[in-house]
Write an enzyme that holds these catalytic residues in place. Sequence first.
Site, PDB file in Angstrom:
ATOM      1  N   SER A   1      -2.083   2.373  -5.714  1.00  0.00           N
ATOM      2  CA  SER A   1      -2.702   2.456  -4.391  1.00  0.00           C
ATOM      3  C   SER A   1      -1.666   2.283  -3.293  1.00  0.00           C
ATOM      4  CB  SER A   1      -3.772   1.372  -4.250  1.00  0.00           C
ATOM      5  OG  SER A   1      -4.226   1.326  -2.911  1.00  0.00           O
ATOM      6  N   HIS A   2      -1.960   2.844  -2.131  1.00  0.00           N
ATOM      7  CA  HIS A   2      -1.105   2.634  -0.968  1.00  0.00           C
ATOM      8  C   HIS A   2      -1.123   1.171  -0.529  1.00  0.00           C
ATOM      9  CE1 HIS A   2      -0.756   6.921  -0.652  1.00  0.00           C
ATOM     10  NE2 HIS A   2      -0.103   6.852   0.488  1.00  0.00           N
ATOM     11  N   SER A   3      -2.192   0.460  -0.905  1.00  0.00           N
ATOM     12  CA  SER A   3      -2.342  -0.926  -0.469  1.00  0.00           C
ATOM     13  C   SER A   3      -2.321  -1.867  -1.671  1.00  0.00           C
ATOM     14  CB  SER A   3      -3.668  -1.065   0.293  1.00  0.00           C
ATOM     15  OG  SER A   3      -4.148  -2.382   0.205  1.00  0.00           O
TER      16      SER A   3
ATOM     17  N   GLY B   1       1.940   2.235   1.334  1.00  0.00           N
ATOM     18  CA  GLY B   1       2.673   3.355   0.748  1.00  0.00           C
ATOM     19  C   GLY B   1       2.756   3.144  -0.749  1.00  0.00           C
TER      20      GLY B   1
ATOM     21  N   ASP C   1      -4.813   6.671  -5.298  1.00  0.00           N
ATOM     22  CA  ASP C   1      -5.784   6.817  -4.202  1.00  0.00           C
ATOM     23  C   ASP C   1      -5.572   8.067  -3.341  1.00  0.00           C
ATOM     24  OD1 ASP C   1      -3.533   5.693  -3.023  1.00  0.00           O
ATOM     25  OD2 ASP C   1      -4.554   3.966  -2.153  1.00  0.00           O
TER      26      ASP C   1
END
Lengths: 128, 207
Positions: free
Chosen positions: A10-12, A44, A68
């Site tokens: 995930s980016h987070s 990112g 994601d």
Amino acid sequence: MEYVGVVIISHSSKLAEGLLELIRQVIKDVPVATAGGTEDGEIGTSMEKIHEAISSVMSEKGVIALYDLGSARMNAEMAVEFNQLENVTIANGIPLVEGSYVAAVESSIGKSREEIEEAIQKVKQMEI
Amino acid sequence: MELTVDMAINWMEIARDKYKENKETLTMLDQAIGDGDHGINMARGYQAVVEKIAETEYDHPADVLKSVAMTLMAKVGGASGPLYGTAFMNMSMVMKGKTVDQKVLKEAIDHAITGMKQRGKSEIGEKTLLDVWDQVSSYLDSEDLSEPKEIIEVCQAVVEDTKQIQATKGRASYLNERSIGHEDPGSMSSFYLFEALAEVLEKEATV
């Protein structure tokens, strides 16, 4: 029993950790790893973090990785190509939350990578 | 024209300066239709690139670009990391062992385009950086590079044209028709990259 490993990209990092928590409430035995955020812990994805996560849950039955948003897919593909990882499936266009949950459940009942890949198609998302 | 190691390094230094200077512009464009991190990602990425190449000895420009690729892939978290990383990696592969004249530079850019198309699953004309790269390739094919600054003009026109296109790739695609009217941030950052290259070639031409 050997399980297919699951990787949440995930980016987070919070999103990835939260999802892991959700899965762990139900699925205890399947190896699940997260690769959330960049190396600096910002929003990112990181090729290196993804590589580490995949390696940490690798088994003879392989790994299924879910992401994601689009650029996470690019970094996941590059992590696999550059490190010449085998037996890794990157779930293309599958919603992360539902897909990871279904993948972990399917893995826990001993399914193969191919079977899991088929099962998660049920939650296919819009094409972006 | 021949791209040397020193010119390749200078290209990256000028690019770093441009990304630093124009960080706010890129951020503003990206806030309008993306996630708003493009300015900071490019500034940071190229700062890391310049630091990396300053501490390494190079025999060939292909090796410089390979370092650039590896650094961008490792340091840039958004889509620009994998895309620009792939572009520089593919350029490096084409240049390897060759004298980098205009023809080889064009081939290198074409191979970069092929790589980015594959990585981003996109085509020319979809409001992405590919549009600018494609224009540079055509320019190198048809012009003799006696006025390298012309590259800047043709790229500028392409960036302007991306305003009219509805995004179907990347974060901007979630906005559907609301992405129309805004320049593509990736095309803008590619513009700065080629502006830097044109300046290096210009300097060389006047020596």
